[in-house]
Design a protein around this motif. Structure first.
Motif, PDB file in Angstrom:
ATOM      1  N   PHE A  86      -4.468  57.341 101.905  1.00  0.00           N
ATOM      2  CA  PHE A  86      -4.592  56.240 100.963  1.00  0.00           C
ATOM      3  C   PHE A  86      -3.801  55.030 101.437  1.00  0.00           C
TER       4      PHE A  86
ATOM      5  N   GLY B  79      -6.712  52.632 101.525  1.00  0.00           N
ATOM      6  CA  GLY B  79      -7.112  52.500 100.131  1.00  0.00           C
ATOM      7  C   GLY B  79      -6.367  51.463  99.321  1.00  0.00           C
TER       8      GLY B  79
ATOM      9  N   HIS C 240     -15.041  48.766  99.990  1.00  0.00           N
ATOM     10  CA  HIS C 240     -13.731  48.687  99.337  1.00  0.00           C
ATOM     11  C   HIS C 240     -13.132  47.303  99.527  1.00  0.00           C
TER      12      HIS C 240
ATOM     13  N   GLU D  99      -5.191  56.304  93.851  1.00  0.00           N
ATOM     14  CA  GLU D  99      -5.023  57.276  94.926  1.00  0.00           C
ATOM     15  C   GLU D  99      -6.315  58.037  95.185  1.00  0.00           C
ATOM     16  N   THR D 100      -6.473  58.516  96.422  1.00  0.00           N
ATOM     17  CA  THR D 100      -7.661  59.293  96.786  1.00  0.00           C
ATOM     18  C   THR D 100      -7.412  60.795  96.724  1.00  0.00           C
ATOM     19  N   ARG D 101      -6.189  61.208  96.428  1.00  0.00           N
ATOM     20  CA  ARG D 101      -5.854  62.634  96.489  1.00  0.00           C
ATOM     21  C   ARG D 101      -6.132  63.367  95.188  1.00  0.00           C
TER      22      ARG D 101
ATOM     23  N   ASN E 158     -12.504  53.135  94.301  1.00  0.00           N
ATOM     24  CA  ASN E 158     -11.610  54.102  94.940  1.00  0.00           C
ATOM     25  C   ASN E 158     -12.127  55.528  94.798  1.00  0.00           C
ATOM     26  N   ALA E 159     -12.854  55.810  93.714  1.00  0.00           N
ATOM     27  CA  ALA E 159     -13.439  57.132  93.552  1.00  0.00           C
ATOM     28  C   ALA E 159     -14.475  57.399  94.640  1.00  0.00           C
TER      29      ALA E 159
ATOM     30  N   LEU F 213     -14.523  56.111  97.587  1.00  0.00           N
ATOM     31  CA  LEU F 213     -13.796  56.335  98.829  1.00  0.00           C
ATOM     32  C   LEU F 213     -13.375  57.803  98.925  1.00  0.00           C
ATOM     33  N   ARG F 214     -12.936  58.364  97.816  1.00  0.00           N
ATOM     34  CA  ARG F 214     -12.574  59.786  97.819  1.00  0.00           C
ATOM     35  C   ARG F 214     -13.771  60.670  98.132  1.00  0.00           C
TER      36      ARG F 214
ATOM     37  N   MET G  71      -6.443  64.188 103.171  1.00  0.00           N
ATOM     38  CA  MET G  71      -5.628  63.120 102.580  1.00  0.00           C
ATOM     39  C   MET G  71      -4.259  63.022 103.243  1.00  0.00           C
TER      40      MET G  71
END
Length: 576
Positions: free
Chosen positions: A46, A50, A174, A288-290, A371-372, A374-375, A398
């Protein structure tokens, strides 16, 4: 840039408990802990690809801001700190983006700041006047097209190479969406400031809470999500079979029970799955992407509906109360104003009101939705690397860095990914035990004036005195009123179902994924945020007393404590 020590208000260059390694020029900047967006330790991926700060140089250039020219980020002991760079020729700071070293932009012209301000003042009202039309006619369709592309891509059938290229497409999306984000923020800021200025001029004795009440929205994607959950609740309420299913102890148990009846399968097919497709691209911490998304696990939606069933949540009543209060605030704003002053105040009011839905909507589409996506791309790549026996779990991706991942796409033996992930998970666990300070570096009046005035709870958090009484916590008065109730500390998505009717929610920060809890709680206390943060705005919409920006609430308050939340003074008392 040489620092004028006479302007220094304070300095924090690190401590034994929270050491800081400084690069060239960094100590002279004012770095704030971004617990508004990222209250938890950062994942390496991230931080590389991100971050919201990656497009800030575009924002400052586009608007011609005399007060800043770039915004940089620093990972300190796992936590995100950011600093705005003043538009000062000669300032030299080392920074990193996409794992590349670079020197943030500052103007060459020593007269730049003095001359460019007129441009900003000229164009800002134009953005405020026209942005909503741009949003509806051009920008929103563009973003939806981008989402359709990412969502419709055959990720399971694609090769690792194809997914790696899709990731680059997603990074470009993004980047574009966050550039839109800043355009919207400046347009909305201009409209809000115009209204506040008009109120100060024509109604100088107005209730201080009036400005906040006028920022409420009654038609936006937040309310659409709440309404959809309420409709599911009404379906469940009308069926004993469905009510029995929602009596299961866990969300998984509810799903099993629903799948065992025709009515349950119809609820899943006709309401739950469409809800997740439309509103499920959100995580507990949306930047965050985690963190897993609701669309990956229907548990949070199930628990939200369960909570609505237990409390018999009345959406029509709630939205009417919000609308009535907004209309009352509008009437209060215009009361007693006549002639030319009325025309000017009405124009400022109309301009601000029409922008109100864009606060929750840009969270829905950008902070949350972009961002979702991207995850989802990263997880698809993680699955491929698990199949190739490069990593053990899709979530391990991640804990890789951007260029480490790209090297592994080219050569799966380029790194020992398992060792890297193991070490970084250990570092992440260690970071969770630290209590990061609100700010580091060098504080000056100029830094507090912009960009932090009113954001992240600054400058109030800088000047805040420690509590004078045991069991007292001081924060920012975000939504007026006083409530005394049991506290419920929530730090994880899996804890949503534990919230009981009438409790005070205590958490680090909120975003649209948390809105479902606002229908159950009686008050809110957060570690992060200012008076214009998501927590503050939504608390005012729901009429909940709220204190934000305390820094310590989740540490000092325990679930079950009786607390008194004074959203008018910004004080929280732990009574038992």
């Amino acid at each position: 840039m040489s620092l004028d020590e006479t302007n220094v208000l304070g300095q924090n260059l690190g401590t034994a408990e929270f050491p800081v390694t400084w690069e060239t020029g960094e100590q002279e900047l004012f770095w704030i802990l971004d617990d508004l967006h990222c209250p938890n330790p950062l994942s390496p991926m991230f931080f590389d690809i991100g971050g919201w700060w990656l497009t800030c140089d575009h924002m400052f250039r586009r608007f011609g801001t005399p007060f800043a020219s770039d915004w940089v980020a620093k990972n300190v002991n796992g936590y995100l700190y950011t600093a705005a760079l003043p538009a000062t020729p000669g300032l030299h700071v080392e920074a990193m983006e996409y794992q590349n070293r670079y020197v943030p932009r500052v103007p060459h012209d020593p007269d730049y700041a003095g001359k460019i301000g007129a441009y900003l003042g000229n164009v800002l009202p134009h953005y405020a006047e026209n942005f909503l039309d741009w949003w509806n006619d051009r920008i929103l369709p563009e973003m939806k097209t981008n989402f359709d592309y990412i969502d419709g891509f055959d990720k399971e059938g694609a090769s690792l190479t194809a997914l790696a290229v899709l990731l680059e497409d997603m990074i470009d999306i993004h980047d574009r969406h966050w550039k839109i984000h800043w355009m919207l923020n400046f347009a909305q800021f201009s409209a809000t400031m115009a209204l506040n200025g008009a109120i100060d001029e024509f109604k100088p004795n107005a209730d201080p809470a009036l400005k906040g009440r006028l920022q409420s929205s009654v038609k936006d994607r937040n309310w659409d999500s709440v309404e959809a959950l309420w409709k599911m609740k009404e379906t469940v309420k009308a069926s004993q079979t469905l009510k029995n299913a929602f009596g299961a102890e866990t969300a998984a148990g509810v799903m099993t029970a629903l799948e065992g009846s025709d009515e349950g399968r119809a609820l899943i097919r006709d309401q739950l799955e469409p809800y997740l497709q439309e509103f499920g691209h959100k995580a507990l911490w949306s930047h965050e992407t985690r963190f897993p998304l609701w669309i990956e696990n229907p548990g949070p939606a199930i628990e939200a509906v369960r909570g609505y069933v237990i409390s018999d949540y009345d959406y029509p009543k709630t939205i009417k109360e919000v609308e009535d209060d907004l209309n009352a605030a509008i009437a209060e704003c215009m009361d007693g104003i006549e002639g030319e002053a009325r025309e000017k105040l009405q124009a400022a009011l109309d301009g601000s009101l029409r922008m109100n839905p864009l606060t929750p909507d840009h969270h829905f589409y950008i902070d949350q939705g972009t961002n979702a996506r991207l995850r989802t791309v990263l997880i698809a790549i993680g699955k491929k690397l698990v199949e190739m026996d490069v990593i053990d779990d899709q979530e391990d991706i991640m804990f890789l860095r951007y260029n480490e991942l790209r090297a592994l796409v080219g050569d799966q033996g380029a790194y020992d990914a398992r060792d890297i992930v193991s070490d970084r998970r250990d570092e992440d666990e260690e970071a969770t035990s630290k209590r990061p300070p609100d700010w580091i570096g060098t504080a000056t009046q100029e830094a507090l004036d912009f960009p932090y005035a009113g954001l992240w709870g600054f400058p109030e958090r800088f000047y805040r005195e420690p509590p004078t009484k045991a069991g007292e916590i001081t924060g920012l008065a975000a939504s007026p009123g006083v409530i005394e109730a049991k506290a419920r500390v929530i730090t994880d998505l899996d804890q949503f179902h534990t919230v009981q009717e009438g409790e005070v929610l205590v958490c680090r920060m909120t975003n649209p994924a948390w809105v479902v809890l606002f229908t159950q709680i009686s008050g809110l206390v957060t570690d992060a945020g200012g008076t214009t943060s998501h927590s503050a705005v939504v608390s005012r919409e729901f009429g909940l007393p709220a204190v934000v920006g305390t820094s310590v609430a989740t540490k000092d308050i325990k679930t079950g404590d009786t607390v008194r939340v004074n959203g008018t003074t910004g004080v929280v008392e732990i009574l038992t």
